[in-house]
Scaffold this active site. Sequence first.
Site, PDB file in Angstrom:
ATOM      1  N   GLY A  34     -28.588  36.009  12.942  1.00 31.88           N
ATOM      2  CA  GLY A  34     -28.946  36.538  14.257  1.00 31.88           C
ATOM      3  C   GLY A  34     -30.076  35.743  14.881  1.00 31.88           C
ATOM      4  O   GLY A  34     -31.220  36.184  14.916  1.00 31.88           O
ATOM      5  N   SER A  38     -30.272  34.310  18.107  1.00 35.39           N
ATOM      6  CA  SER A  38     -30.219  34.124  19.557  1.00 35.39           C
ATOM      7  C   SER A  38     -31.616  33.877  20.110  1.00 35.39           C
ATOM      8  O   SER A  38     -32.586  34.480  19.634  1.00 35.39           O
ATOM      9  CB  SER A  38     -29.637  35.366  20.246  1.00 35.39           C
ATOM     10  OG  SER A  38     -28.299  35.550  19.876  1.00 35.39           O
ATOM     11  N   ASP A  68     -19.806  35.604  12.182  1.00 28.82           N
ATOM     12  CA  ASP A  68     -19.490  36.802  12.970  1.00 28.82           C
ATOM     13  C   ASP A  68     -19.394  37.975  12.007  1.00 28.82           C
ATOM     14  O   ASP A  68     -18.401  38.134  11.295  1.00 28.82           O
ATOM     15  CB  ASP A  68     -18.167  36.607  13.721  1.00 28.82           C
ATOM     16  CG  ASP A  68     -17.786  37.827  14.561  1.00 28.82           C
ATOM     17  OD1 ASP A  68     -18.489  38.856  14.483  1.00 28.82           O
ATOM     18  OD2 ASP A  68     -16.765  37.760  15.267  1.00 28.82           O
ATOM     19  N   LEU A  69     -20.437  38.793  11.987  1.00 33.28           N
ATOM     20  CA  LEU A  69     -20.530  39.880  11.006  1.00 33.28           C
ATOM     21  C   LEU A  69     -19.530  41.001  11.257  1.00 33.28           C
ATOM     22  O   LEU A  69     -19.312  41.838  10.388  1.00 33.28           O
ATOM     23  CB  LEU A  69     -21.947  40.446  11.002  1.00 33.28           C
ATOM     24  CG  LEU A  69     -22.990  39.487  10.427  1.00 33.28           C
ATOM     25  CD1 LEU A  69     -24.374  39.841  10.919  1.00 33.28           C
ATOM     26  CD2 LEU A  69     -22.943  39.476   8.901  1.00 33.28           C
ATOM     27  N   TYR A  91     -18.059  60.389  18.454  1.00 32.88           N
ATOM     28  CA  TYR A  91     -19.032  59.304  18.370  1.00 32.88           C
ATOM     29  C   TYR A  91     -20.342  59.624  19.084  1.00 32.88           C
ATOM     30  O   TYR A  91     -20.349  60.064  20.228  1.00 32.88           O
ATOM     31  CB  TYR A  91     -18.431  58.027  18.980  1.00 32.88           C
ATOM     32  CG  TYR A  91     -19.300  56.797  18.861  1.00 32.88           C
ATOM     33  CD1 TYR A  91     -19.613  56.253  17.618  1.00 32.88           C
ATOM     34  CD2 TYR A  91     -19.804  56.156  19.999  1.00 32.88           C
ATOM     35  CE1 TYR A  91     -20.396  55.109  17.505  1.00 32.88           C
ATOM     36  CE2 TYR A  91     -20.588  55.007  19.898  1.00 32.88           C
ATOM     37  CZ  TYR A  91     -20.877  54.497  18.635  1.00 32.88           C
ATOM     38  OH  TYR A  91     -21.652  53.355  18.544  1.00 32.88           O
TER      39      TYR A  91
END
Length: 314
Positions: A30, A32, A83-84, A181
Amino acid sequence: MSAFDINSTGESVGKVFADKIKGKTVIVTGVSPGGFGADTARVLALYGAKVVLAGRSLSKIKATADAIKKEVLAADLKELVLDLSSQKAVRKAAEEVLKYSGPIDVVITNAGVMGTPYEKTVDGLELQFASNHVGHFLFVSLIMPKLLESSAPRVVLSSSVGHFWGPVRFDDYGFEDGKSYDKWLAYGQSKTAVILHGVELAERYKGKLVVFSVHPGGAITNLFSSMTKEDYEKFSDFYNLDGTPKGDWARSIGQGTATYFVAAFDPSITDHSGGYLSDCKLATEQAAPHATDKETAKKLWELSEKLVGQKFDV
């Protein structure tokens, strides 16, 4: 340990442990621009580590790499697309790491998402649980042979004080396929899972690996990209409606990365492997009981193995 506190930065902690950072190979997920991962990678490069910049977007990885090279001309950087949210992509990235020469000394699992709308990954898992926990569980497990080549390997798992918002819902971790959710319960579940992962990882690799989970502290980064006006209303004790922080809780990016460096390099805490750190200090007693219970940690490990379709025996 007591030398570091809420005002420490990644750079100030890194300077103290510069001799331990130099020459080490560290993977940071990560990365970015503008986030904790990018600053962690910058400081690691500054003090002579070989840094693997792992992220979903190659263009963002390259942007961070370019910024680091402007500051640290001799920076030793590698790029790794990770890409996790896709187990296939995680496996591909891990295969690449396993081909590296030499050990991996430290992994810092900084990547994550927060408060996202309901979404299923390609593997059919709720996005926050998949990205924040399952993807990193799989990645760390697959590259374990490279970590164990190191004389003193460490894993630093990025959690959050947000783990208080929810335990792991073993009977319904997918929120009835999104029907029930709640993005903040889901975020809490994912960050609880991160701490539990650390507890069980430390148990399984006792004497071979040191692992800590970390609450880096709140700072306004691109992690907030999913926040809505309703979210800022919900957390009105902490934010104004325009998303600016209220009060003095917010950290700078540098303050946020400081605890990563303590977890990754401080020799005084190795006996507490499996612990939780906050504000540069061991703070396991501050973690919610649902995040530190050993039986729950074992249960999550078994669930995680089931979700990735692979067992990882020590």
